[in-house]
Design a protein around this motif. Structure first.
Motif, PDB file in Angstrom:
ATOM      1  N   SER A 148      -8.652  20.637  36.045  1.00 18.17           N
ATOM      2  CA  SER A 148      -8.560  20.052  34.706  1.00 18.17           C
ATOM      3  C   SER A 148      -9.808  20.346  33.887  1.00 18.17           C
ATOM      4  CB  SER A 148      -8.323  18.542  34.804  1.00 18.17           C
ATOM      5  OG  SER A 148      -9.398  17.888  35.467  1.00 18.17           O
ATOM      6  N   TYR A 152      -9.695  22.433  30.504  1.00 16.32           N
ATOM      7  CA  TYR A 152     -10.162  21.803  29.265  1.00 16.32           C
ATOM      8  C   TYR A 152     -11.194  22.686  28.571  1.00 16.32           C
ATOM      9  CZ  TYR A 152     -10.976  17.818  26.170  1.00 16.32           C
ATOM     10  OH  TYR A 152     -11.034  16.994  25.077  1.00 16.32           O
ATOM     11  N   ARG A 163      -4.951  22.493  20.310  1.00 14.43           N
ATOM     12  CA  ARG A 163      -5.355  21.946  21.615  1.00 14.43           C
ATOM     13  C   ARG A 163      -4.616  20.652  21.917  1.00 14.43           C
ATOM     14  NH1 ARG A 163     -11.369  20.533  21.525  1.00 14.43           N
ATOM     15  NH2 ARG A 163     -11.268  22.502  20.361  1.00 14.43           N
ATOM     16  N   ILE A 167      -1.879  19.937  24.940  1.00 11.54           N
ATOM     17  CA  ILE A 167      -2.062  18.856  25.916  1.00 11.54           C
ATOM     18  C   ILE A 167      -0.865  17.911  25.905  1.00 11.54           C
ATOM     19  CG2 ILE A 167      -3.455  16.805  26.422  1.00 11.54           C
ATOM     20  CD1 ILE A 167      -5.915  18.414  25.572  1.00 11.54           C
ATOM     21  N   THR A 171       1.604  17.318  29.085  1.00 10.69           N
ATOM     22  CA  THR A 171       1.868  15.958  29.544  1.00 10.69           C
ATOM     23  C   THR A 171       3.366  15.675  29.591  1.00 10.69           C
ATOM     24  OG1 THR A 171      -0.219  15.223  28.547  1.00 10.69           O
ATOM     25  CG2 THR A 171       1.364  13.516  29.139  1.00 10.69           C
ATOM     26  N   GLY A 192      -2.836  19.143  35.024  1.00 10.72           N
ATOM     27  CA  GLY A 192      -2.732  19.087  33.575  1.00 10.72           C
ATOM     28  C   GLY A 192      -2.559  17.686  33.026  1.00 10.72           C
ATOM     29  N   LEU A 195      -5.625  16.088  31.378  1.00  8.59           N
ATOM     30  CA  LEU A 195      -6.154  16.567  30.100  1.00  8.59           C
ATOM     31  C   LEU A 195      -6.046  15.529  28.998  1.00  8.59           C
ATOM     32  CD1 LEU A 195      -4.746  20.213  30.186  1.00  8.59           C
ATOM     33  CD2 LEU A 195      -7.059  19.445  30.758  1.00  8.59           C
ATOM     34  N   VAL A 196      -4.969  14.749  28.988  1.00 12.00           N
ATOM     35  CA  VAL A 196      -4.797  13.757  27.931  1.00 12.00           C
ATOM     36  C   VAL A 196      -5.857  12.660  28.037  1.00 12.00           C
ATOM     37  CG1 VAL A 196      -3.134  12.337  29.224  1.00 12.00           C
ATOM     38  CG2 VAL A 196      -3.099  12.343  26.712  1.00 12.00           C
ATOM     39  N   LEU A 199      -9.132  14.174  26.799  1.00 15.59           N
ATOM     40  CA  LEU A 199      -9.116  14.199  25.337  1.00 15.59           C
ATOM     41  C   LEU A 199      -9.451  12.823  24.768  1.00 15.59           C
ATOM     42  CD1 LEU A 199      -8.416  15.987  22.837  1.00 15.59           C
ATOM     43  CD2 LEU A 199      -6.085  15.068  23.016  1.00 15.59           C
TER      44      LEU A 199
END
Length: 343
Positions: A148, A152, A163, A167, A171, A192, A195-196, A199
């Motif tokens: 991740s 990222y 981006r 993401i 998700t 993955g 990633l949220v 962020l």
């Protein structure tokens, strides 16, 4: 993020530490320690209350912190992704491989002694992913953390709006096909999902200076995050199995709880003496090892979930953490803990 000032991990980590404190924030390390305790507790006991109260936030908290401590490289840095991969490999994957090798050898010897040695007993720990359980049940987390972070960094090459859209798309795919993706080797199918949360953590980093009352703001976030759980509206999430709970809501709940805890700790730690910061940071050096090895302690104890008392939790925490603190004072600290040796 485009247009944002460069913020280093050290800058963020020291911003809310007391004058004269070490280069790491005791509050941030305290959240790491708290999250690890939550992970261990979630493996000691099971049930709807544990799932809702712990699984919702303990792993997302680590990914949120990754985003909170993120240092943007900017679009002009061509070597950003390889450099990120090398750095993360040294601090995450080297200890992962080291502990996997050590515990796997011991595990195979014990299985052979018990007459339980099978091909899966060798293959599954090496492959990783959600198929692992028992003593290797937490090993999925480290490759997911590594992948991740590299992903990222790679996403910095595209504009922020793109981006965010990527993401969200990743998700959504994991939410829909998580059961298919989770068994893939080295958690590549579910990494993955982190990633949220990264962020969200980076977003918190950019607004943190505007939060004048972190304890009160964090408490509001914490209450807002727990309310949907208590109301039964938000299902728990478990990234290991690609389970992201109630669409969108469970992710928001996880961010509110982990972010709220971070703000509360940062507010409280500004009022605490330097020694508390140092103690928190000392404990944090063992987090990686505790995550990887506590499941082996539970496997050796061989006590059914329904019969586990508080002493099982204490044992699964204290034994690995004590060993980690000893290792931190030896030349094995960097390969086994991913941390420099304490001198």
């Amino acid at each position: 993020m485009p247009g944002a000032p460069e913020t280093s991990e050290a800058d963020v980590a020291t911003l809310y530490a007391p004058a004269g404190a070490a280069s790491r924030s005791g509050a941030i390390d305290a959240l790491r320690v708290l999250a690890v305790a939550g992970i261990v507790a979630g493996h000691v006991w099971s049930g709807p209350l544990v799932d809702a109260g712990l699984y919702t936030w303990h792993v997302p908290a680590f990914f949120l912190l990754s985003g909170y401590l993120w240092k943007p490289r900017g679009p002009g840095s061509r070597r950003a992704v390889p450099a990120e991969a090398r750095r993360r490999f040294a601090t995450i994957m080297v200890p992962y491989v080291a502990w996997l090798g050590l515990t796997l050898v011991l595990h195979l010897v014990m299985l052979d002694h018990r007459g339980q040695l099978t091909a899966d007993g060798v293959a599954l720990p090496l492959v990783g992913g959600s198929e692992n359980a028992g003593p290797f049940g937490a090993y999925w987390f480290m490759p997911a953390l590594f992948l991740s972070a590299v992903a990222y960094r790679a996403l910095e090459a595209v504009p922020l709006a793109v981006r965010v859209a990527i993401i969200i798309g990743i998700t959504a795919v994991i939410h829909r096909f998580g059961d298919v993706l989770a068994p893939l080797p080295l958690s590549v199918g579910v990494a993955g999902a982190a990633l949220v949360f990264m962020l969200a953590g980076q977003g918190l980093q950019h607004v943190r200076d505007r939060v004048r009352h972190p304890v009160r703001t964090g408490a509001v976030c914490l209450l807002a995050g727990t309310a949907p759980i208590l109301a039964g509206a938000s299902e728990h999430l478990d990234i290991k199995y690609g389970e992201l709970g109630t669409p969108a809501l469970s992710i928001v709940v996880a961010v509110l709880i982990s972010g709220g805890l971070l703000l509360i700790l940062e507010g409280l730690f500004t009022r605490l003496p330097e020694g508390v910061h140092v103690g928190s940071t000392r404990l944090a050096v063992g987090c990686l090892m505790v995550v990887l090895t506590h499941t082996y302690v539970l496997w050796l104890l061989d006590i059914p979930d329904a019969e586990r008392s508080a002493w099982v939790l204490v044992t699964a925490l204290v034994v690995p953490w004590t060993v980690a603190l000893v290792i931190n004072r030896s030349a094995l600290s960097r390969p086994l803990l991913g941390m420099p040796r304490l001198r």
